[in-house]
Design an enzyme around this catalytic site. Structure first.
Site, PDB file in Angstrom:
ATOM      1  N   SER A 238      39.082  34.393  50.863  1.00  0.00           N
ATOM      2  CA  SER A 238      38.600  35.591  50.182  1.00  0.00           C
ATOM      3  C   SER A 238      37.145  35.830  50.542  1.00  0.00           C
ATOM      4  O   SER A 238      36.505  34.995  51.174  1.00  0.00           O
ATOM      5  CB  SER A 238      38.721  35.412  48.674  1.00  0.00           C
ATOM      6  OG  SER A 238      37.713  34.517  48.235  1.00  0.00           O
ATOM      7  N   LYS A 239      36.632  36.951  50.096  1.00  0.00           N
ATOM      8  CA  LYS A 239      35.223  37.279  50.326  1.00  0.00           C
ATOM      9  C   LYS A 239      34.316  36.161  49.855  1.00  0.00           C
ATOM     10  O   LYS A 239      33.319  35.854  50.474  1.00  0.00           O
ATOM     11  CB  LYS A 239      34.858  38.564  49.571  1.00  0.00           C
ATOM     12  CG  LYS A 239      35.096  39.813  50.390  1.00  0.00           C
ATOM     13  CD  LYS A 239      33.853  40.709  50.343  1.00  0.00           C
ATOM     14  CE  LYS A 239      33.927  41.814  51.370  1.00  0.00           C
ATOM     15  NZ  LYS A 239      34.617  43.000  50.928  1.00  0.00           N
ATOM     16  N   ARG A 240      34.687  35.564  48.727  1.00  0.00           N
ATOM     17  CA  ARG A 240      33.863  34.502  48.162  1.00  0.00           C
ATOM     18  C   ARG A 240      33.739  33.311  49.091  1.00  0.00           C
ATOM     19  O   ARG A 240      32.716  32.665  49.177  1.00  0.00           O
ATOM     20  CB  ARG A 240      34.451  34.026  46.821  1.00  0.00           C
ATOM     21  CG  ARG A 240      34.000  34.836  45.652  1.00  0.00           C
ATOM     22  CD  ARG A 240      33.644  33.963  44.431  1.00  0.00           C
ATOM     23  NE  ARG A 240      34.408  32.725  44.328  1.00  0.00           N
ATOM     24  CZ  ARG A 240      35.532  32.589  43.651  1.00  0.00           C
ATOM     25  NH1 ARG A 240      36.057  33.609  43.038  1.00  0.00           N
ATOM     26  NH2 ARG A 240      36.122  31.418  43.585  1.00  0.00           N
ATOM     27  N   ASP A 241      34.847  32.996  49.789  1.00  0.00           N
ATOM     28  CA  ASP A 241      34.808  31.857  50.702  1.00  0.00           C
ATOM     29  C   ASP A 241      34.043  32.195  51.958  1.00  0.00           C
ATOM     30  O   ASP A 241      33.441  31.335  52.571  1.00  0.00           O
ATOM     31  CB  ASP A 241      36.221  31.459  51.149  1.00  0.00           C
ATOM     32  CG  ASP A 241      37.098  31.083  49.993  1.00  0.00           C
ATOM     33  OD1 ASP A 241      36.741  30.139  49.299  1.00  0.00           O
ATOM     34  OD2 ASP A 241      38.130  31.738  49.803  1.00  0.00           O
ATOM     35  N   GLY A 242      34.146  33.443  52.385  1.00  0.00           N
ATOM     36  CA  GLY A 242      33.504  33.744  53.645  1.00  0.00           C
ATOM     37  C   GLY A 242      34.358  34.620  54.524  1.00  0.00           C
ATOM     38  O   GLY A 242      34.234  34.605  55.732  1.00  0.00           O
TER      39      GLY A 242
END
Ligand code: GLU
Length: 463
Positions: A238-242
């Site tokens: 996800s965006k949070r992971d990268g």
């Protein structure tokens, strides 16, 4: 010769999964002294943008991945695709289909009701009658009706797809525009691509592309379908992971070689080696060694690699890179000592910039909690005595000279080191923690040290 390609659709920025695919293709071409080509898949004019293409090229430049020749733009090649559609029609390998949307929907419903896989039933495949009026036909390619489509995947092994799972799919829409699998196959063949390394979300496009290769008599490339990158916790990245923009990594202060090293290890390994220079990657990479199971994004690993590369970067390079973060050290007289200290402590350039700023700039505010802890009892008096001792001291330069002064001070006062250490830290950088005090004082110098102490004392007196 090995010829590979990266073929992004410019619908947004380049994310790290895309960059990893590009890297694998790049390494394999370079290892073999072959060519690595870039093709921009911009046929979907409603979803593609010139900015997205620019962002992809910019990301390539940042990581230093050079491609051979100019990028190929699919949007420049509509006439070429059209000529192949005409060729297939002429040879009877493709045909016009006049089925309306309503008819197709009806067919699909009936098939679903019979629990069959929805597929085109080939009703216009051998049609010789008079076409219905007012319907602009689509063009469909003749897929094999019996047997299997089989190919060797360099990562997943033999892939077998029953012919009835691939219908006579559309190669040109009723407005004449060619479809995705058709143009990809044509481009790969005409660009001389020998090895296609791409995400395994394309695995089931491959049989369709093989139908096109075969209809046109093109030689098949080798295929490698790379499993995806999972986010932390094994979920979709996800965006949070990268899943974010590759260029965000630049903004967050990662070095491009750290990012590439991180990406090459997502799904590929060489023994238990973790650090790979670009030369080593080129020397060792082989797509057949790519793992058949998904890999997992791990931020700690990326930070670890980044700090490794920061530590090993020449100070002049770091000083140049830090300018993007508002720190100008190229001609600073304390450049070497500053960078020697902070390259050991920091995991990103952004963190480095923040900590260097803290040392170079007089604090504007003081951390409240630190203030309560550090300024208890006679702390202000101790601090003020220390400032006096500094004023009386001869010239001081080196960190050890400042250390010596502090040692003399605590000995003379018969106090513990923390009694001066904590208030002094607060005065110098506005908080507890941070680098060695001797280093800080040596960097900012005696006058500035005294000024910062007086500023804190003034601040306390005003409260
Ligand atoms: N344009 C496709 C994508 O961005 C890649 C197609 C391919 O590699 O064959 O996912």
């Amino acid at each position: 010769m090995i010829v590979t390609r990266f073929a992004p659709s410019p619908t947004g920025f380049l994310h790290i999964g895309g960059l990893r695919t590009a890297l694998f293709n790049y390494l394999w071409a370079r290892r073999n002294g072959g060519e690595f080509k870039l093709r921009i898949e911009d046929t979907d004019l409603s979803r593609n943008s010139a900015e997205a293409t620019k962002a992809i090229l910019e990301a390539f430049e940042w990581v230093g991945m050079d491609y051979d020749g100019d990028p190929v733009y699919q949007s420049d090649r509509f006439d070429l695709y059209k000529s192949y559609i005409i060729k297939l029609l002429d040879e009877g390998k493709a045909y016009k289909c006049y089925m309306s949307k309503e008819e197709l929907d009806k067919l699909r419903e009936e098939q679903m009701a019979r629990k069959e896989r929805p597929r085109y039933d080939g009703r216009y495949r051998d049609f010789t009658g008079t076409p219905p009026e007012g319907v602009e036909p689509v063009i469909r390619i003749k897929a094999p009706r019996h047997g299997e489509i089989v190919f060797e995947d360099g990562i997943k092994g033999t892939i077998v797809i029953k012919a009835d799972e691939v219908d006579d799919f559309i190669i040109a829409r009723s407005d004449g525009t060619p479809t995705y699998n058709f143009v990809v196959a044509i481009d790969d063949a005409l660009m001389g691509i020998t090895d296609v390394i791409r995400g395994d979300d394309h695995l089931y496009n491959t049989p369709k592309q093989i139908v096109v290769y075969e209809a046109l008599g093109f030689k098949l490339p080798r295929f490698y379908h790379v499993p995806m990158i999972l986010g932390e916790g094994g979920k979709k990245l996800s965006k949070r992971d990268g899943a974010a923009d590759v260029m965000d990594y630049k903004r967050m202060g990662y070095l491009p070689e750290a990012l590439l090293n991180f990406l090459v290890r997502l799904g590929w390994s060489h023994g238990d080696q973790e650090i790979f220079s670009k030369e080593e990657m080129i020397e060792l990479f082989d797509p057949s060694d790519i793992n058949a199971s998904a890999s997992q994004y791990n931020l700690d690993k990326l930070l670890w690699l980044n700090s490794h590369y920061i530590k090993n970067s020449p100070n002049e390079r770091l000083a140049t890179l830090l300018e993007d973060f508002g720190i100008y050290l190229l001609s600073h007289d304390k450049r070497e000592i500053l960078l020697d200290i902070f390259k050991e402590r920091c995991k990103t350039l952004a963190e480095m910039a923040e900590q260097i700023k803290e040392v170079l700039e007089t604090p504007e505010a003081y951390d409240e909690k630190a203030m309560k802890r550090a300024m208890k009892g006679d702390a202000a008096e101790i601090l003020s005595d220390f400032a006096q001792m500094l004023k009386d001291a001869k010239e001081l330069h080196l960190p050890v000279e400042y250390h010596k002064l502090m040692e003399d001070f605590v000995a003379q006062k018969e106090i513990g080191f923390g009694k001066i250490g904590m208030p002094l830290r607060l005065a110098l950088i506005g908080r507890l923690g941070g680098p060695d005090l001797g280093d800080v004082m040596s960097i900012i110098g005696k006058e500035e040290t005294i000024a910062r102490i007086e500023k804190l004392l003034g601040f306390i007196a005003d409260r």
